[in-house]
Design a protein around this motif. Structure first.
Motif, PDB file in Angstrom:
ATOM      1  N   VAL A   1       0.885  -1.157   0.000  1.00 21.76           N
ATOM      2  CA  VAL A   1       0.000   0.000   0.000  1.00 21.76           C
ATOM      3  C   VAL A   1       0.921   1.204   0.000  1.00 21.76           C
TER       4      VAL A   1
ATOM      5  N   LEU B   1      -5.174  -1.333   6.195  1.00 22.52           N
ATOM      6  CA  LEU B   1      -4.786  -0.361   5.183  1.00 22.52           C
ATOM      7  C   LEU B   1      -5.081  -0.931   3.810  1.00 22.52           C
ATOM      8  N   SER B   2      -5.748  -0.147   2.983  1.00 22.77           N
ATOM      9  CA  SER B   2      -5.987  -0.577   1.608  1.00 22.77           C
ATOM     10  C   SER B   2      -5.956   0.641   0.692  1.00 22.77           C
ATOM     11  N   GLN B   3      -5.487   0.409  -0.521  1.00 25.05           N
ATOM     12  CA  GLN B   3      -5.445   1.468  -1.527  1.00 25.05           C
ATOM     13  C   GLN B   3      -6.857   1.678  -2.051  1.00 25.05           C
TER      14      GLN B   3
ATOM     15  N   GLN C   1      -8.114   3.656   5.783  1.00 26.39           N
ATOM     16  CA  GLN C   1      -7.621   3.166   7.069  1.00 26.39           C
ATOM     17  C   GLN C   1      -8.821   2.843   7.952  1.00 26.39           C
TER      18      GLN C   1
ATOM     19  N   VAL D   1      -5.459   6.180   0.668  1.00 24.77           N
ATOM     20  CA  VAL D   1      -5.357   4.946   1.456  1.00 24.77           C
ATOM     21  C   VAL D   1      -6.494   4.938   2.459  1.00 24.77           C
TER      22      VAL D   1
END
Length: 169
Positions: free
Chosen positions: A70, A112-114, A103, A101
């Motif tokens: 990420v 956490l991910s894009q 959260q 990102v």
């Protein structure tokens, strides 16, 4: 285990992991990007900037051992690296936009991910101090390279603007 890495972003959204292990080519790319991003034609222009601080695009990348990551989005700066400690207080941190990102705090982890991506990294909050200390270690290594290659005046500017040698909270 997930690793946090300080990274420099280039215009094509590629990232360079910053540490004391940079090759001479990568160190020169770092120095060139630092000068250009701050409207300089060459590194020595950083000594004469009228700005209070220089900026470096990038930030902190969270990476799995597999390489899945990420990454910080647009408008995130490397000067934000210390903000990762705020996650301990369940405070979201700025990681840029386009893509941003996402959260989410779930139990004793932050996910956490894009934006727009499927990858989710689940980072245990208890690991944050150790991971941020590793980011600092990487930046201290970079600082040593800058001092040896470009000179102590450039290392002093980098340290001032990234707050590398100050103790962690």
């Amino acid at each position: 285990m997930i690793r946090l890495e300080p990274v420099l972003e280039f215009d094509d959204f590629t990232f360079l992991h910053l540490s004391g292990d940079l090759s001479p080519t990568d160190l020169n790319a770092f120095l060139r990007r630092w000068a250009e991003y701050n409207q300089g034609d060459e590194l020595s222009d950083l000594l004469h900037t009228e700005d209070d601080m220089t900026l470096l695009p990038g930030g902190v990348r969270a990476t799995r051992p597999s390489g899945a990551a990420v990454t910080p989005g647009c408008c995130c700066g490397l000067d934000e690296w210390r903000s990762w400690i705020s996650l301990l207080d369940r405070e979201p941190i700025w990681m840029g936009h386009d893509p941003g990102v996402v959260q989410k705090f779930v139990g004793d982890k932050v996910h956490l991910s894009q934006e727009g991506g499927e990858l989710t990294l689940k980072l245990p909050l208890r690991d944050i101090p150790t991971l941020v200390a590793q980011v600092r270690t990487d930046l201290l290594g970079l600082l040593g390279l800058v001092e040896a290659h470009a000179g102590p005046e450039y290392a002093a500017i980098l340290d001032r603007d990234l707050t590398i040698t100050d103790p962690l909270p």
